[in-house]
Motif scaffolding. Structure first.
Motif, PDB file in Angstrom:
ATOM      1  N   MET A   1      40.438  24.902  53.338  1.00 23.30           N
ATOM      2  CA  MET A   1      39.880  23.655  53.791  1.00 23.30           C
ATOM      3  C   MET A   1      40.878  22.519  53.626  1.00 23.30           C
ATOM      4  N   LYS A   2      41.763  22.634  52.648  1.00 19.88           N
ATOM      5  CA  LYS A   2      42.789  21.609  52.475  1.00 19.88           C
ATOM      6  C   LYS A   2      43.731  21.572  53.666  1.00 19.88           C
ATOM      7  N   GLU A   3      44.056  22.759  54.213  1.00 19.28           N
ATOM      8  CA  GLU A   3      44.951  22.821  55.373  1.00 19.28           C
ATOM      9  C   GLU A   3      44.365  22.114  56.581  1.00 19.28           C
ATOM     10  N   LEU A   4      43.039  22.062  56.666  1.00 20.10           N
ATOM     11  CA  LEU A   4      42.369  21.390  57.770  1.00 20.10           C
ATOM     12  C   LEU A   4      42.046  19.940  57.442  1.00 20.10           C
ATOM     13  N   GLU A   5      42.393  19.523  56.225  1.00 20.72           N
ATOM     14  CA  GLU A   5      42.081  18.183  55.741  1.00 20.72           C
ATOM     15  C   GLU A   5      40.572  17.947  55.785  1.00 20.72           C
ATOM     16  N   PHE A   6      39.816  18.935  55.311  1.00 16.59           N
ATOM     17  CA  PHE A   6      38.356  18.907  55.329  1.00 16.59           C
ATOM     18  C   PHE A   6      37.844  18.625  53.929  1.00 16.59           C
ATOM     19  N   ASP A   7      37.116  17.530  53.777  1.00 16.98           N
ATOM     20  CA  ASP A   7      36.529  17.164  52.498  1.00 16.98           C
ATOM     21  C   ASP A   7      35.081  17.639  52.488  1.00 16.98           C
ATOM     22  N   ALA A   8      34.778  18.604  51.647  1.00 25.96           N
ATOM     23  CA  ALA A   8      33.450  19.217  51.638  1.00 25.96           C
ATOM     24  C   ALA A   8      32.474  18.552  50.678  1.00 25.96           C
TER      25      ALA A   8
ATOM     26  N   MET B   1      41.516  21.309  69.006  1.00 21.78           N
ATOM     27  CA  MET B   1      42.449  21.551  67.895  1.00 21.78           C
ATOM     28  C   MET B   1      43.684  22.296  68.391  1.00 21.78           C
ATOM     29  N   PRO B   2      44.840  22.015  67.798  1.00 18.95           N
ATOM     30  CA  PRO B   2      46.020  22.834  68.117  1.00 18.95           C
ATOM     31  C   PRO B   2      45.784  24.280  67.664  1.00 18.95           C
ATOM     32  N   LEU B   3      46.473  25.220  68.284  1.00 21.44           N
ATOM     33  CA  LEU B   3      46.261  26.642  67.995  1.00 21.44           C
ATOM     34  C   LEU B   3      46.413  26.969  66.513  1.00 21.44           C
TER      35      LEU B   3
ATOM     36  N   ILE C   1      43.702  28.552  61.323  1.00 21.66           N
ATOM     37  CA  ILE C   1      43.316  28.192  59.952  1.00 21.66           C
ATOM     38  C   ILE C   1      41.794  28.082  59.860  1.00 21.66           C
ATOM     39  N   PHE C   2      41.177  27.438  60.840  1.00 19.66           N
ATOM     40  CA  PHE C   2      39.722  27.306  60.867  1.00 19.66           C
ATOM     41  C   PHE C   2      39.062  28.681  60.915  1.00 19.66           C
ATOM     42  N   SER C   3      39.568  29.548  61.759  1.00 19.07           N
ATOM     43  CA  SER C   3      39.018  30.893  61.886  1.00 19.07           C
ATOM     44  C   SER C   3      39.117  31.656  60.569  1.00 19.07           C
ATOM     45  N   ARG C   4      40.282  31.574  59.920  1.00 16.59           N
ATOM     46  CA  ARG C   4      40.468  32.239  58.630  1.00 16.59           C
ATOM     47  C   ARG C   4      39.498  31.675  57.595  1.00 16.59           C
ATOM     48  N   MET C   5      39.293  30.355  57.601  1.00 15.66           N
ATOM     49  CA  MET C   5      38.357  29.735  56.671  1.00 15.66           C
ATOM     50  C   MET C   5      36.941  30.249  56.917  1.00 15.66           C
ATOM     51  N   MET C   6      36.545  30.349  58.189  1.00 15.11           N
ATOM     52  CA  MET C   6      35.199  30.841  58.517  1.00 15.11           C
ATOM     53  C   MET C   6      34.990  32.259  57.974  1.00 15.11           C
ATOM     54  N   THR C   7      35.961  33.130  58.176  1.00 13.66           N
ATOM     55  CA  THR C   7      35.789  34.507  57.710  1.00 13.66           C
ATOM     56  C   THR C   7      35.862  34.593  56.189  1.00 13.66           C
ATOM     57  N   GLN C   8      36.699  33.786  55.558  1.00 12.64           N
ATOM     58  CA  GLN C   8      36.765  33.792  54.098  1.00 12.64           C
ATOM     59  C   GLN C   8      35.452  33.298  53.493  1.00 12.64           C
TER      60      GLN C   8
ATOM     61  N   ARG D   1      28.867  38.398  61.131  1.00 15.82           N
ATOM     62  CA  ARG D   1      30.095  38.531  61.924  1.00 15.82           C
ATOM     63  C   ARG D   1      29.848  38.080  63.370  1.00 15.82           C
ATOM     64  N   LYS D   2      28.699  38.480  63.935  1.00 15.59           N
ATOM     65  CA  LYS D   2      28.357  38.089  65.309  1.00 15.59           C
ATOM     66  C   LYS D   2      28.238  36.570  65.416  1.00 15.59           C
ATOM     67  N   PHE D   3      27.604  35.937  64.443  1.00 17.43           N
ATOM     68  CA  PHE D   3      27.436  34.481  64.455  1.00 17.43           C
ATOM     69  C   PHE D   3      28.790  33.774  64.381  1.00 17.43           C
ATOM     70  N   VAL D   4      29.656  34.227  63.483  1.00 20.71           N
ATOM     71  CA  VAL D   4      30.992  33.634  63.345  1.00 20.71           C
ATOM     72  C   VAL D   4      31.769  33.802  64.651  1.00 20.71           C
ATOM     73  N   LYS D   5      31.756  35.003  65.206  1.00 18.19           N
ATOM     74  CA  LYS D   5      32.501  35.256  66.444  1.00 18.19           C
ATOM     75  C   LYS D   5      31.937  34.439  67.608  1.00 18.19           C
ATOM     76  N   GLU D   6      30.635  34.236  67.623  1.00 24.23           N
ATOM     77  CA  GLU D   6      30.009  33.426  68.673  1.00 24.23           C
ATOM     78  C   GLU D   6      30.549  31.990  68.637  1.00 24.23           C
ATOM     79  N   ILE D   7      30.641  31.425  67.452  1.00 24.83           N
ATOM     80  CA  ILE D   7      31.178  30.066  67.299  1.00 24.83           C
ATOM     81  C   ILE D   7      32.633  30.024  67.743  1.00 24.83           C
ATOM     82  N   LEU D   8      33.412  30.985  67.262  1.00 24.66           N
ATOM     83  CA  LEU D   8      34.834  31.007  67.583  1.00 24.66           C
ATOM     84  C   LEU D   8      35.073  31.189  69.080  1.00 24.66           C
ATOM     85  N   GLU D   9      34.366  32.112  69.701  1.00 23.60           N
ATOM     86  CA  GLU D   9      34.549  32.359  71.128  1.00 23.60           C
ATOM     87  C   GLU D   9      34.131  31.152  71.963  1.00 23.60           C
ATOM     88  N   MET D  10      33.036  30.501  71.573  1.00 19.17           N
ATOM     89  CA  MET D  10      32.554  29.342  72.308  1.00 19.17           C
ATOM     90  C   MET D  10      33.623  28.246  72.364  1.00 19.17           C
TER      91      MET D  10
END
Length: 74
Positions: free
Chosen positions: A1-8, A30-32, A37-44, A57-66
């Motif tokens: 989350m730090k790499e994305l500059e996301f304050d939780a 977002m840049p690729l 990084i976002f995708s890795r954070m979601m799966t972690q 997994r289906k829910f995460v992939k649905e967000i990513l694909e969208m």
């Protein structure tokens, strides 16, 4: 989350029915590298309970694909 500059500290989950309107533009633009990084954070986060089941997994992939984000699982 730090790499994305996301304050939780004030994070509030978005209801699923509002997800497309509130996240699509932000994620799509977002840049690729940040998308990866976002995708890795979601799966972690999804694996944080040591289980990444089929529905989760289906829910995460649905967000990513969208939002045209590659699925990065490691």
């Amino acid at each position: 989350m730090k790499e994305l500059e996301f304050d939780a500290t004030d994070f509030v989950p978005i209801p699923r029915n509002e997800l497309p309107q509130q996240t699509y533009e932000t994620l799509k633009m977002m840049p690729l590298e940040k998308k990866r990084i976002f995708s890795r954070m979601m799966t972690q986060l999804s694996r944080s309970d040591t289980h990444f089941g089929p529905r989760e997994r289906k829910f995460v992939k649905e967000i990513l694909e969208m939002c045209e984000v590659p699925f990065v699982h490691k």
